[in-house]
Motif scaffolding. Structure first.
Motif, PDB file in Angstrom:
ATOM      1  N   GLY A  62       0.817  -1.207   0.000  1.00 57.61           N
ATOM      2  CA  GLY A  62       0.000   0.000   0.000  1.00 57.61           C
ATOM      3  C   GLY A  62       0.852   1.258   0.000  1.00 57.61           C
ATOM      4  O   GLY A  62       1.481   1.580   0.994  1.00 57.61           O
ATOM      5  N   GLY A  63       0.896   1.932  -1.132  1.00 55.47           N
ATOM      6  CA  GLY A  63       1.622   3.188  -1.218  1.00 55.47           C
ATOM      7  C   GLY A  63       3.095   3.095  -1.541  1.00 55.47           C
ATOM      8  O   GLY A  63       3.783   4.118  -1.536  1.00 55.47           O
ATOM      9  N   PHE A  64       3.599   1.928  -1.839  1.00 59.08           N
ATOM     10  CA  PHE A  64       5.029   1.778  -2.131  1.00 59.08           C
ATOM     11  C   PHE A  64       5.239   0.846  -3.317  1.00 59.08           C
ATOM     12  O   PHE A  64       4.456  -0.076  -3.542  1.00 59.08           O
ATOM     13  N   ARG A  65       6.332   1.060  -4.043  1.00 60.79           N
ATOM     14  CA  ARG A  65       6.776   0.164  -5.102  1.00 60.79           C
ATOM     15  C   ARG A  65       8.298   0.067  -5.021  1.00 60.79           C
ATOM     16  O   ARG A  65       8.990   1.004  -4.619  1.00 60.79           O
ATOM     17  N   SER A  66       8.808  -1.088  -5.447  1.00 58.91           N
ATOM     18  CA  SER A  66      10.256  -1.292  -5.458  1.00 58.91           C
ATOM     19  C   SER A  66      10.635  -2.133  -6.666  1.00 58.91           C
ATOM     20  O   SER A  66       9.804  -2.861  -7.229  1.00 58.91           O
TER      21      SER A  66
ATOM     22  N   ALA B 116      27.596  -7.863 -16.672  1.00 54.33           N
ATOM     23  CA  ALA B 116      28.243  -6.548 -16.644  1.00 54.33           C
ATOM     24  C   ALA B 116      28.647  -6.132 -15.231  1.00 54.33           C
ATOM     25  O   ALA B 116      29.360  -5.145 -15.055  1.00 54.33           O
ATOM     26  N   GLY B 117      28.164  -6.854 -14.217  1.00 52.54           N
ATOM     27  CA  GLY B 117      28.456  -6.481 -12.829  1.00 52.54           C
ATOM     28  C   GLY B 117      27.731  -5.214 -12.411  1.00 52.54           C
ATOM     29  O   GLY B 117      28.222  -4.460 -11.578  1.00 52.54           O
ATOM     30  N   ALA B 118      26.553  -4.988 -12.984  1.00 57.73           N
ATOM     31  CA  ALA B 118      25.800  -3.768 -12.692  1.00 57.73           C
ATOM     32  C   ALA B 118      24.473  -4.122 -12.026  1.00 57.73           C
ATOM     33  O   ALA B 118      23.870  -5.159 -12.321  1.00 57.73           O
ATOM     34  N   GLY B 119      24.041  -3.249 -11.142  1.00 61.17           N
ATOM     35  CA  GLY B 119      22.763  -3.442 -10.474  1.00 61.17           C
ATOM     36  C   GLY B 119      22.095  -2.104 -10.237  1.00 61.17           C
ATOM     37  O   GLY B 119      22.754  -1.067 -10.174  1.00 61.17           O
ATOM     38  N   ALA B 120      20.773  -2.138 -10.112  1.00 62.14           N
ATOM     39  CA  ALA B 120      20.008  -0.918  -9.843  1.00 62.14           C
ATOM     40  C   ALA B 120      18.866  -1.255  -8.894  1.00 62.14           C
ATOM     41  O   ALA B 120      18.297  -2.347  -8.953  1.00 62.14           O
ATOM     42  N   VAL B 121      18.557  -0.307  -8.032  1.00 57.37           N
ATOM     43  CA  VAL B 121      17.449  -0.434  -7.092  1.00 57.37           C
ATOM     44  C   VAL B 121      16.639   0.839  -7.151  1.00 57.37           C
ATOM     45  O   VAL B 121      17.197   1.941  -7.145  1.00 57.37           O
ATOM     46  N   LEU B 122      15.328   0.696  -7.212  1.00 62.65           N
ATOM     47  CA  LEU B 122      14.424   1.838  -7.103  1.00 62.65           C
ATOM     48  C   LEU B 122      13.459   1.568  -5.960  1.00 62.65           C
ATOM     49  O   LEU B 122      12.873   0.488  -5.873  1.00 62.65           O
ATOM     50  N   LEU B 123      13.317   2.537  -5.072  1.00 65.78           N
ATOM     51  CA  LEU B 123      12.350   2.485  -3.980  1.00 65.78           C
ATOM     52  C   LEU B 123      11.485   3.723  -4.112  1.00 65.78           C
ATOM     53  O   LEU B 123      12.001   4.830  -4.235  1.00 65.78           O
ATOM     54  N   SER B 124      10.176   3.544  -4.067  1.00 65.91           N
ATOM     55  CA  SER B 124       9.267   4.667  -4.259  1.00 65.91           C
ATOM     56  C   SER B 124       8.172   4.650  -3.205  1.00 65.91           C
ATOM     57  O   SER B 124       7.603   3.601  -2.912  1.00 65.91           O
TER      58      SER B 124
ATOM     59  N   VAL C  76       7.413   1.176 -10.989  1.00 65.99           N
ATOM     60  CA  VAL C  76       8.746   1.697 -11.292  1.00 65.99           C
ATOM     61  C   VAL C  76       9.558   0.738 -12.170  1.00 65.99           C
ATOM     62  O   VAL C  76      10.731   0.986 -12.417  1.00 65.99           O
ATOM     63  N   ASP C  77       8.929  -0.331 -12.641  1.00 64.19           N
ATOM     64  CA  ASP C  77       9.659  -1.338 -13.416  1.00 64.19           C
ATOM     65  C   ASP C  77      10.319  -0.742 -14.658  1.00 64.19           C
ATOM     66  O   ASP C  77      11.498  -0.996 -14.922  1.00 64.19           O
ATOM     67  N   ARG C  78       9.579   0.009 -15.440  1.00 65.94           N
ATOM     68  CA  ARG C  78      10.127   0.567 -16.684  1.00 65.94           C
ATOM     69  C   ARG C  78      11.351   1.429 -16.385  1.00 65.94           C
ATOM     70  O   ARG C  78      12.375   1.331 -17.057  1.00 65.94           O
ATOM     71  N   GLN C  79      11.263   2.248 -15.355  1.00 68.65           N
ATOM     72  CA  GLN C  79      12.394   3.107 -14.991  1.00 68.65           C
ATOM     73  C   GLN C  79      13.579   2.279 -14.502  1.00 68.65           C
ATOM     74  O   GLN C  79      14.738   2.604 -14.769  1.00 68.65           O
ATOM     75  N   GLY C  80      13.295   1.189 -13.790  1.00 68.89           N
ATOM     76  CA  GLY C  80      14.366   0.319 -13.314  1.00 68.89           C
ATOM     77  C   GLY C  80      15.122  -0.332 -14.455  1.00 68.89           C
ATOM     78  O   GLY C  80      16.359  -0.338 -14.473  1.00 68.89           O
ATOM     79  N   PHE C  81      14.379  -0.879 -15.415  1.00 67.13           N
ATOM     80  CA  PHE C  81      15.037  -1.489 -16.569  1.00 67.13           C
ATOM     81  C   PHE C  81      15.862  -0.461 -17.338  1.00 67.13           C
ATOM     82  O   PHE C  81      16.978  -0.750 -17.785  1.00 67.13           O
ATOM     83  N   ALA C  82      15.339   0.762 -17.495  1.00 70.54           N
ATOM     84  CA  ALA C  82      16.060   1.814 -18.226  1.00 70.54           C
ATOM     85  C   ALA C  82      17.340   2.202 -17.485  1.00 70.54           C
ATOM     86  O   ALA C  82      18.396   2.371 -18.100  1.00 70.54           O
TER      87      ALA C  82
END
Length: 164
Positions: free
Chosen positions: A124-128, A136-144, A150-156
């Motif tokens: 409720g009220g949050f997405r991650s 590539a040894g790369a990772g990204a995290v989005l917390l909202s 936020v999936d599209r933004q995470g993949f980008a």
């Protein structure tokens, strides 16, 4: 797994994940009264405040709270394979067809020529969203603190980081 270890889910997360990785901000509130003093209020897509999701039964499905710093530490440990239970990332079965594969809730699929292992969440009220380009040894995290996906933004973001 918690019952097999004779621990509550909270204890399992604390002793098997948080302590070894130094994730000091992670907690699983069972009631709204257990929310930390810095806990954000989540918002609906239209901006209305949402009641927090808490409870022992909700913890495995989105009841955990964590700082972005601790999520970055977890991401680093997943990438260097030092995280407990890291084999959960490894795909073991097709998921929604052969283009995507799944491990223990982690989905791996090809995105613009890169293999991305990812998982998302929402309460409720949050997405991650957390994504890994292990090659590539790369990772990204989005917390909202919003119900907006936020999936599209995470993949980008991960694609941007992977191509550097």
């Amino acid at each position: 797994m918690a019952s097999g270890a004779r621990l509550s889910y909270r204890e399992l997360v604390a002793t098997r994940l948080c302590a070894p990785l130094g994730l000091g901000s992670v907690y699983l509130p069972a009631t709204a009264d257990e929310l930390g003093p810095e806990a954000l209020s989540g918002r609906s897509r239209s901006g209305r405040a949402q009641d927090p999701w808490t409870g022992e039964a909700l913890a495995p499905a989105g009841g955990a709270r964590a700082s972005i710093g601790d999520m970055a530490r977890l991401t680093r440990a997943l990438l260097d394979r030092s995280a407990p239970g890291v084999s959960a990332l490894d795909p073991v079965a097709d998921f929604a067809g052969p283009a995507a594969r799944i491990g223990a809730a982690w989905i791996t699929l090809e995105v613009k020529g890169r293999h991305v292992t990812w998982h998302n969440g929402g309460t409720g009220g949050f997405r991650s969203w957390i994504g890994l380009d292990r090659e590539a040894g790369a990772g990204a995290v989005l917390l909202s603190a919003s119900s907006r996906p936020v999936d599209r933004q995470g993949f980008a973001l991960l694609r941007e980081l992977s191509c550097r």
